[in-house]
Design an enzyme around this catalytic site. Structure first.
Site, mmCIF file in Angstrom:
data_model
loop_
_atom_site.group_PDB
_atom_site.id
_atom_site.type_symbol
_atom_site.label_atom_id
_atom_site.label_comp_id
_atom_site.label_asym_id
_atom_site.label_seq_id
_atom_site.Cartn_x
_atom_site.Cartn_y
_atom_site.Cartn_z
ATOM 1 N N TRP A 523 9.095 -42.837 36.439
ATOM 2 C CA TRP A 523 10.137 -43.634 35.539
ATOM 3 C C TRP A 523 9.722 -43.971 34.324
ATOM 4 C CZ3 TRP A 523 8.894 -46.830 40.204
ATOM 5 C CH2 TRP A 523 9.232 -45.885 41.080
ATOM 6 N N HIS A 524 8.622 -42.811 33.965
ATOM 7 C CA HIS A 524 8.357 -43.532 32.425
ATOM 8 C C HIS A 524 8.729 -42.190 31.074
ATOM 9 C CE1 HIS A 524 5.681 -46.774 33.341
ATOM 10 N NE2 HIS A 524 7.186 -47.036 33.407
ATOM 11 N N TYR A 525 9.827 -41.287 31.786
ATOM 12 C CA TYR A 525 10.012 -39.774 31.201
ATOM 13 C C TYR A 525 10.879 -40.453 29.745
ATOM 14 C CZ TYR A 525 14.778 -41.337 33.382
ATOM 15 O OH TYR A 525 15.804 -42.126 34.410
#
Length: 589
Positions: A523-525
């Site tokens: 979830w680090h886009y």
């Protein structure tokens, strides 16, 4: 400039085996029988968008009350009128957000009222985007750590203000975690296999092994970017919830250069409202809608690749082909380690920052594997889309449903253990974002191109190899079975205790193939409105007046091991910069 950005280590204390009484208390807390009283802020300036006037005027309009938008709005409100528009609701009073033991529950909620909106990239990896005041800080695993000095230098940020901005947020949302057996074993195993030195507890990004911060306090209550609104001037800010911005409004000031006048947004009843920036030249609209929402809104408003906009019958305000480009998501690969004895529930606390470009982290306890009861919403549960028993594009809703059913039938003992994961630094692989529809509530098409760059794949292989050595280290002996080899862990099938690792047709799985088949998101886009391509170093949109983008969409790479601290810092940092520049200009007039 880099001046003033220093590394300030704090040695962490070793917390050994907990007493039996302490473990009982911990178990009671995580089963939900103990509820600590959390002091949740109440904001007089926060209201439902249905109460908004049809037309309003402000000095600054911020689109997106997320990890950057909240600190930015709080800062600007000290001297000017600010409107903060958030498409979701409040995080306060929602136990699926505030309680550590419920981690993942919000991301499994697929309703339209959920604080999380699921999307699936064209790569087939299931992901989530925030839809709540506080943004992704309301959904994440809570790890808090700063960017490296090199990252700060490359961004061109002022080091002294960076330090002050981090500290400003940390006073409200960051805590030192209590390290128990599983996390301590991972920490000691990392050092044993050479991920050194040990840097103790620190927020700073330093090679070696460290204990990072957390946004969960000692009672297990989450603190989010929404808490930073406590810094706001209550007479200078209005926060509207369930306010979905559909378009940025453009005009001209006697030149051919587009200038922003305001935005249109709709409330939960579908009623349209207009908010304008005050005339006079210094007021702005600032988009902080995240790595997906910000480029999407620019395109829907006419700033983006002209061919794509015309294909959707969108009037072109500015042909900007780089909007939506440079999209990246740091790939995550994980290994489940079954334990002969129960382990504590923990989220990310320990990190190994390697020299070869992979970050090693860990989570443990029953509810992070998925299953039934308290295990429903784990960090690696198929309920939130984290399934890697099959390659990404085979993770259909039917396959997810079968995985949930199979795991729910397993005995609790099957979930004893934890995960050790690795995340790729950067990454170097990039993709793009394109519109699917003209509806701002619809997810655009997003491609991340995981492992397209061979260096990313090489880093994954080295990361998995490092995890293998940690599992086989002396420090980890109490958490492993003698008869489980690393190859068996890699080749667990759907009938194994944990439905996580991919099923292969033979026993000789290359680590390269393992990385490709088992890739998940952490979830680090980021990307889509990058500095130097879509915005300048002051985060002003190139070719447009009175419009900035301030959030993770501007990043060329993910900062540190986990980005939330730096996104919060950026909101505060740019708020101070904007205030200083405007006050100096007004003082000289």
């Amino acid at each position: 400039m880099m001046a003033g950005y220093q590394v300030h280590n704090r040695q962490g204390r070793y917390v050994g085996a907990a007493s039996a009484f302490g473990m009982i208390l911990l178990s009671i807390f995580h089963m939900g029988f103990y509820a600590a009283s959390a002091s949740e802020p109440t904001y007089s300036f926060m209201r439902n968008a249905t109460e908004a006037p049809a037309v309003s005027y402000y000095d600054y309009i911020i689109v997106g009350g997320g990890t950057a938008g909240c600190p930015l709005a709080a800062t600007l409100s000290q001297n000017y009128s600010v409107l903060l528009l958030e498409r979701g609701g409040s995080p306060y009073g929602n136990p699926n957000i505030t309680n550590l033991a419920a981690f993942g529950a919000a991301m499994s909620d697929l309703s339209l009222s959920s604080p999380s909106q699921r999307f699936i990239s064209e790569d087939g990896v299931i992901n989530s985007r925030a839809r709540v005041l506080g943004g992704a800080s309301c959904l994440n695993a809570g790890f808090y750590t700063r960017a490296s000095p090199e990252y700060v230098r490359d961004a061109g940020w002022d080091g002294n203000l960076v330090n002050e901005s981090y500290q400003w947020g940390e006073r409200k949302v960051a805590f030192e975690p209590t390290v128990r057996q599983w996390q301590a074993a991972v920490r000691d195993g990392l050092m044993e296999v050479g991920v050194q030195p040990y840097n103790g507890f620190t927020y700073d990004h330093i090679y070696g092994t460290k204990i990072g911060g957390t946004i969960f306090d000692e009672a297990g209550n989450r603190h989010t970017a929404a808490d930073l609104l406590q810094y706001a001037n209550p007479t200078g800010i209005t926060v509207l919830l369930y306010a979905s911005v559909h378009k940025i409004l453009f005009g001209t000031r006697g030149t051919s250069r587009p200038v922003v006048h305001g935005v249109t947004f709709r409330d939960s009843r579908g009623i349209k409202h207009r908010a304008y920036v005050r005339p006079g030249g210094a007021s702005e609209v600032i988009v902080s809608a995240g790595a997906i929402g910000s480029p999407q809104l620019l395109m829907l408003s006419g700033v983006g690749p002209a061919d794509q906009l015309r294909a959707h019958n969108i009037s072109v305000v500015l042909d900007q082909p780089l909007v939506g480009q440079g999209m990246s998501d740091n790939p995550m690969n994980a290994i489940f380690v079954p334990s002969p004895s129960p382990v504590e529930i923990s989220l990310i606390q320990v990190v190994g920052i390697t020299q070869f470009g992979s970050y090693i982290e860990a989570a443990s306890g029953e509810n992070f594997a998925g299953g039934s009861s308290a295990r429903d919403y784990g960090m690696f549960s198929p309920k939130i889309g984290q399934l890697s028993t099959v390659p990404p594009k085979q993770r259909t809703p039917e396959v997810l449903a079968k995985a949930v059913e199979a795991m729910s039938a397993l005995d609790a003992a099957a979930f004893r253990g934890g995960f050790i994961l690795e995340k790729i630094m950067g990454p170097l692989s990039t993709g793009h974002l394109e519109l699917r529809t003209r509806d701002v509530d619809d997810n655009p098409s997003i491609t991340f191109n995981y492992f397209k760059d061979p260096e990313d794949l090489r880093r994954c292989v080295q990361g998995i190899s490092t995890i293998e050595r940690v599992i086989e280290s002396r420090s980890f002996v109490n958490f492993t079975y003698d008869y489980f080899s690393m190859q068996q862990l890699l080749n667990m099938t759907v009938n194994s205790p944990i439905n996580l690792l991919p099923k292969h047709r033979n026993s000789s799985t290359s680590l390269e193939q393992y990385c490709r088949d088992s890739v998940m998101t952490i979830w680090h886009y980021h990307g889509g409105c990058q500095v130097g391509k879509v915005v300048d170093r002051d985060y002003k949109v190139l070719g447009v007046d009175a419009l900035r983008v301030i959030d993770g969409s501007t990043f060329n790479s993910s900062p540190g091991t986990n980005p939330q601290a730096t996104v919060m810092m950026l909101g505060r940092y740019m708020g101070v910069q904007i205030l200083n520049e405007r006050l100096a200009r007004e003082g000289s007039d």
